[in-house]
Design a protein around this motif. Structure first.
Motif, PDB file in Angstrom:
ATOM      1  N   ILE A 312      31.038  -9.184  17.577  1.00 44.65           N
ATOM      2  CA  ILE A 312      30.517  -8.332  18.653  1.00 44.65           C
ATOM      3  C   ILE A 312      31.477  -8.324  19.849  1.00 44.65           C
ATOM      4  O   ILE A 312      31.091  -7.951  20.960  1.00 44.65           O
ATOM      5  N   GLU A 346      16.809 -11.497  28.622  1.00 47.54           N
ATOM      6  CA  GLU A 346      16.903 -10.299  27.790  1.00 47.54           C
ATOM      7  C   GLU A 346      16.964 -10.608  26.291  1.00 47.54           C
ATOM      8  O   GLU A 346      16.501  -9.807  25.474  1.00 47.54           O
ATOM      9  N   ALA A 347      17.551 -11.765  25.944  1.00 48.79           N
ATOM     10  CA  ALA A 347      17.672 -12.117  24.525  1.00 48.79           C
ATOM     11  C   ALA A 347      16.793 -13.303  24.139  1.00 48.79           C
ATOM     12  O   ALA A 347      16.655 -13.618  22.964  1.00 48.79           O
ATOM     13  N   GLU A 378      20.062 -15.350  14.232  1.00 52.31           N
ATOM     14  CA  GLU A 378      19.110 -14.540  14.998  1.00 52.31           C
ATOM     15  C   GLU A 378      19.536 -14.440  16.459  1.00 52.31           C
ATOM     16  O   GLU A 378      19.444 -13.370  17.074  1.00 52.31           O
ATOM     17  N   GLU A 381      22.211 -11.828  16.877  1.00 50.53           N
ATOM     18  CA  GLU A 381      21.658 -10.474  16.835  1.00 50.53           C
ATOM     19  C   GLU A 381      21.010 -10.110  18.173  1.00 50.53           C
ATOM     20  O   GLU A 381      21.141  -8.993  18.671  1.00 50.53           O
ATOM     21  N   ARG A 382      20.323 -11.082  18.755  1.00 49.69           N
ATOM     22  CA  ARG A 382      19.682 -10.831  20.055  1.00 49.69           C
ATOM     23  C   ARG A 382      20.738 -10.609  21.143  1.00 49.69           C
ATOM     24  O   ARG A 382      20.610  -9.712  21.982  1.00 49.69           O
ATOM     25  N   LYS A 384      23.762  -9.604  20.746  1.00 43.27           N
ATOM     26  CA  LYS A 384      24.456  -8.346  20.463  1.00 43.27           C
ATOM     27  C   LYS A 384      23.762  -7.180  21.160  1.00 43.27           C
ATOM     28  O   LYS A 384      24.422  -6.287  21.737  1.00 43.27           O
ATOM     29  N   LYS A 385      22.442  -7.178  21.147  1.00 37.19           N
ATOM     30  CA  LYS A 385      21.684  -6.090  21.760  1.00 37.19           C
ATOM     31  C   LYS A 385      21.859  -6.077  23.273  1.00 37.19           C
ATOM     32  O   LYS A 385      21.825  -5.015  23.903  1.00 37.19           O
ATOM     33  N   VAL A 386      22.057  -7.275  23.860  1.00 41.42           N
ATOM     34  CA  VAL A 386      22.227  -7.367  25.304  1.00 41.42           C
ATOM     35  C   VAL A 386      23.649  -6.961  25.703  1.00 41.42           C
ATOM     36  O   VAL A 386      23.858  -6.227  26.684  1.00 41.42           O
TER      37      VAL A 386
END
Length: 387
Positions: A312, A346-347, A378, A381-382, A384-386
């Motif tokens: 990422i 956020e994550a 996991e 992945e969290r 990455k979204k942030v």
């Protein structure tokens, strides 16, 4: 109004206590946190060590006060372990002293060697008790920045003569917490010469010596010629044998320094519960395959975390030791606290802000590998979204 001492007011909030408070608050709200913050092994203590404790706990003779110096059998086990692991000879009568976890010994040591206004040389960033112990003894921490350009080694050659005149102890820690860095053998040799010239006690914290990867094995500071004349080494069963809650470790090396810390401790505590010391003997002298197994687990987690973050766009070097990842912030305009708060809120992932270990830790966060590969994946992945 109750008066609090100036030295207590000088102490910053203890980093992990603050993080625990926030974690508890979020969990009370039902939030699923992935904790990659504090370095507390998630695997159990090996069964043969637990069984040894259970047997010893049933023996009434072990229910009484422990001797201040601890069981000779435990000190002898430490001596044999040092000889086998590092080829270092230690006298169990005078050169080893058990501690209620190495943390308390580190925090109490300045009481033996620092008078008010005298100086402790301390790396920055660092394990917080190096600083707090010096402050509580009435001394002054003099911070030596650990920078990437110096491979996270302190540049003690630039310390002024006025500081050296007041310096009494020098804390070192390799493999390092929080940076996960290691140091070359030549560095230890330079440190010994520095200590001899300036009559400074070297206090080496070797808590992570057994957690290493990719053929690397950490040496002991005491392996090097002259080390025992100028220094001591702190060690612990906490990280090596997943015994953080048991509170058992030791200090070893220079007999005068070991004896001085022992004198402090005889006035403060009454030793380690003997059943725990007996379990410690089982740890040091029993089956050691657990160490290799744990290193394999941590190596897999290290690779999972770093390779996942690299995908990422977060470039991080793989460390050769400890179960920490010292990661430069991917958003350099953020402070480490602001970034850690962002990831937390956020994550719902806990990481430790680098500035919590010292001013020079700004620009970094520390990940701990004390969670499963599934949870680490996991977390990636969290994050990455942030990001």
């Amino acid at each position: 109004m109750m008066k609090i001492t100036k030295r207590l007011k000088q102490l910053p909030p203890y980093l992990f206590a603050e993080i625990d408070r926030i974690k508890r608050s979020m969990r009370e709200k039902g939030i699923d946190l992935i904790d990659l913050g504090i370095g507390d092994p998630d695997q159990p203590t090996p069964a043969h060590i637990v069984d040894s404790l259970c047997r010893a706990a049933h023996v009434p003779a072990n229910h009484r006060y422990a001797l201040d110096q601890g069981l000779l059998e435990f000190r002898t086990a430490v001596s044999r372990w040092y000889k086998k692991r590092f080829n270092v000879e230690l006298d169990p009568h005078h050169e080893i002293y058990p501690l209620i976890g190495s943390k308390e010994g580190i925090a109490h040591l300045p009481l033996a060697f620092i008078d008010p206004q005298e100086i402790a040389l301390i790396p920055d960033p660092c394990y917080p008790p190096y600083k707090s112990g010096a402050i509580l003894a009435g001394g002054k921490p003099y911070l030596l920045p650990l920078r990437p350009k110096n491979n996270f080694l302190p540049d003690f050659k630039k310390i002024s003569s006025s500081i050296l005149k007041k310096a009494r102890i020098f804390f070192l820690n390799y493999p390092n917490n929080p940076t996960a860095s290691i140091c070359p053998e030549e560095f230890y040799k330079d440190v010994i010469r520095f200590a001899q010239r300036n009559k400074i006690l070297i206090c080496h914290d070797a808590a992570y010596s057994e957690i290493s990867f990719d053929t690397y094995r950490a040496p002991s500071f005491l392996e090097f010629p002259g080390a025992k004349e100028v220094g001591i080494e702190f060690h612990s069963l906490s990280k090596t044998y997943n015994m953080t809650g048991w509170r058992i470790g030791w200090v070893c090396g220079n007999r005068e320094a070991v004896g001085a810390l022992g004198k402090v401790k005889t006035n403060i505590d009454s030793g380690i519960f003997q059943a725990i010391q007996i379990a410690g003997i089982s740890a040091l002298e029993g089956d050691q395959s657990h160490i290799e197994q744990m290193n394999a687990i941590y190596r897999t987690r290290r690779d999972c975390l770093i390779e996942g973050l690299r995908k990422i766009g977060w470039e991080i070097k793989k460390p050769l030791a400890t179960f920490y990842i010292w990661a430069p912030l991917p958003k350099p305009h953020y402070s480490s606290i602001k970034f850690a708060k962002l990831i937390l809120e956020e994550a719902n992932v806990v990481v430790t802000p680098g500035v919590g270990f010292g001013k020079a830790g700004e620009g970094f966060v520390r990940f701990s590998l004390t969670n499963s590969v599934e949870r680490i994946s996991e977390a990636i992945e969290r994050i990455k979204k942030v990001l």
